[in-house]
Design an enzyme around this catalytic site. Structure first.
Site, PDB file in Angstrom:
ATOM      1  N   LEU A 151       0.980  -1.352  -0.097  1.00 47.50           N
ATOM      2  CA  LEU A 151       0.117  -0.091   0.033  1.00 47.50           C
ATOM      3  C   LEU A 151       0.552   1.339   0.146  1.00 47.50           C
ATOM      4  O   LEU A 151       0.464   2.507  -0.791  1.00 47.50           O
ATOM      5  CB  LEU A 151      -0.922  -0.148   1.285  1.00 47.50           C
ATOM      6  CG  LEU A 151      -1.924   1.173   1.426  1.00 47.50           C
ATOM      7  CD1 LEU A 151      -2.855   1.121   0.286  1.00 47.50           C
ATOM      8  CD2 LEU A 151      -2.740   1.333   2.647  1.00 47.50           C
ATOM      9  N   TYR A 152       2.001   1.296   0.652  1.00 48.73           N
ATOM     10  CA  TYR A 152       3.050   2.301   0.571  1.00 48.73           C
ATOM     11  C   TYR A 152       3.514   2.699  -0.736  1.00 48.73           C
ATOM     12  O   TYR A 152       3.127   3.992  -1.165  1.00 48.73           O
ATOM     13  CB  TYR A 152       4.110   2.033   1.334  1.00 48.73           C
ATOM     14  CG  TYR A 152       5.278   2.851   1.088  1.00 48.73           C
ATOM     15  CD1 TYR A 152       5.292   4.035   1.345  1.00 48.73           C
ATOM     16  CD2 TYR A 152       6.487   2.462   0.655  1.00 48.73           C
ATOM     17  CE1 TYR A 152       6.169   5.035   1.398  1.00 48.73           C
ATOM     18  CE2 TYR A 152       7.607   3.364   0.252  1.00 48.73           C
ATOM     19  CZ  TYR A 152       7.577   4.440   0.703  1.00 48.73           C
ATOM     20  OH  TYR A 152       8.615   5.657   0.254  1.00 48.73           O
ATOM     21  N   ALA A 153       3.570   1.695  -1.491  1.00 51.05           N
ATOM     22  CA  ALA A 153       4.099   1.976  -2.765  1.00 51.05           C
ATOM     23  C   ALA A 153       2.990   2.424  -3.897  1.00 51.05           C
ATOM     24  O   ALA A 153       2.920   3.373  -4.494  1.00 51.05           O
ATOM     25  CB  ALA A 153       4.719   0.561  -3.750  1.00 51.05           C
ATOM     26  N   THR A 155       0.188   4.254  -2.619  1.00 48.11           N
ATOM     27  CA  THR A 155      -0.029   5.524  -2.321  1.00 48.11           C
ATOM     28  C   THR A 155       0.992   6.417  -3.096  1.00 48.11           C
ATOM     29  O   THR A 155       0.700   7.601  -3.324  1.00 48.11           O
ATOM     30  CB  THR A 155      -0.091   5.829  -0.745  1.00 48.11           C
ATOM     31  OG1 THR A 155       1.227   5.520  -0.317  1.00 48.11           O
ATOM     32  CG2 THR A 155      -1.096   4.948  -0.364  1.00 48.11           C
TER      33      THR A 155
END
Length: 332
Positions: A151-153, A155
């Site tokens: 999810l980091y990537a 976002t």
């Protein structure tokens, strides 16, 4: 020049602000001082910046649009460098909401600032994690980068797309910088180098994910700052691409990798740490973690073509500098 930098109590933002202040620029820094990792380290970074009369800190969250707007009005910046974000691949699995809030809402508010207070250049910090499961090495800016695995990537890729739409609609000159595994003095405690050095010195076991088969394009933080400083004056101009450019055909926006261009095997990285710490690591081999990728490798031709600079600090020197800083900082 007058700069507005978000994330000045963070790793890269601190180093960039310190460089710009040393060169005589004015810097307004925004940071939320969130407790994602040791607040004392963030406060120590800001304390160093505060020694310069040309530095003005603004302690606020990017989600607070009214306070953010007031800080931007005070800064009267010619250049915005937006580096603040909720980082960490594994943390995003456990705390997804923080990434939506900080990265998406926070970046939206920064784009509104750039829209309503026109700046000469907006530089947006992104990450090599956006390449996700792409297997073509080295990673090129021309790649679609549409298969993120955390999810980091996801976002961060979303912030790139948001920036493109704002650049297109409001003609905001924008450079997206994709950082590859940045390391060095004053680094983050959740990153491998910091945690490995701390554990080895304390006699604790270190976990090696992917059973040591991973490679990373480690990039020394001073090289990253040098690249950003040079890019400040490389303002994207529509219709004026260079060879192999990633300049958008529909917006004054360019995407650029900032990496060393020389992947290092994880076990060679550990060996460099052992050498400079002067102690062998006790290692526990574990499987790959969800959200991680096996290898990263930056294609840095475009960066070099545009700026005449290519990061190249050897891993041995960079690790040695970090270990020396760590010993001094945590000698007590």
């Amino acid at each position: 020049m007058r700069f507005l930098i978000t994330g000045t109590a963070g790793f890269i933002g601190f180093h960039l602000a310190r460089r710009l202040l040393a060169e005589g620029h004015t810097v307004h820094g925004i940071d939320g001082l969130t407790p994602y990792y040791d607040l004392a380290l963030k406060e120590a970074r800001h304390a160093i910046l505060a020694q310069s009369p040309s530095f003005t800190p603004h302690i606020l969250m990017l989600e607070d649009a009214d306070r953010l707007r007031a800080a931007a009005e005070a800064a009267k910046a010619e250049v915005i460098v937006h580096l603040a974000a909720q980082a960490g691949v594994r943390y995003s699995i456990e705390h997804p909401g923080e990434y939506i809030s900080a990265n998406l809402v926070g970046t939206f508010n920064m784009l509104e600032i750039a829209r309503n207070m026109p700046v000469r250049h907006l530089i947006l910090g992104s990450t090599s994690s956006v390449y996700g499961m792409d297997t073509a090495n080295p990673f090129s800016e021309a790649a679609g980068a549409n298969r993120q695995v955390s999810l980091y990537a996801a976002t961060k890729k979303s912030t790139e797309m948001m920036a493109h739409s704002y650049s297109h609609l409001f003609r905001i000159p924008t450079t997206v910088t994709r950082f590859f595994t940045v390391y060095g003095p004053w680094g983050r405690p959740d990153m491998a180098l910091f945690s490995f050095v701390a554990a080895i010195l304390a006699g604790r076991t270190i976990d090696i994910y992917g059973e040591g088969r991973q490679t990373r394009d480690f990039t020394y933080v001073v090289d990253v700052v040098e690249a950003i400083v040079r890019l400040v004056d490389v303002v994207p101009l529509p219709g004026k691409p260079v060879a192999g450019d990633s300049l958008s055909p529909s917006a004054p926006l360019r995407t650029i990798n900032i990496g060393n261009g020389a992947p290092v095997k994880l076990m060679d990285f550990v060996a460099a740490i052992e050498k400079h710490v002067g102690r062998k690591a006790t290692i526990n081999m574990v499987p790959m973690q969800p959200g991680d990728v096996s290898d990263t490798h930056a294609d840095t031709q475009l960066l070099e073509r545009l700026t005449g600079f290519r990061p190249g600090t050897p891993i041995d020197r960079g690790v040695g500098n970090f270990v020396a800083w760590y010993r001094e900082q945590y000698a007590k």
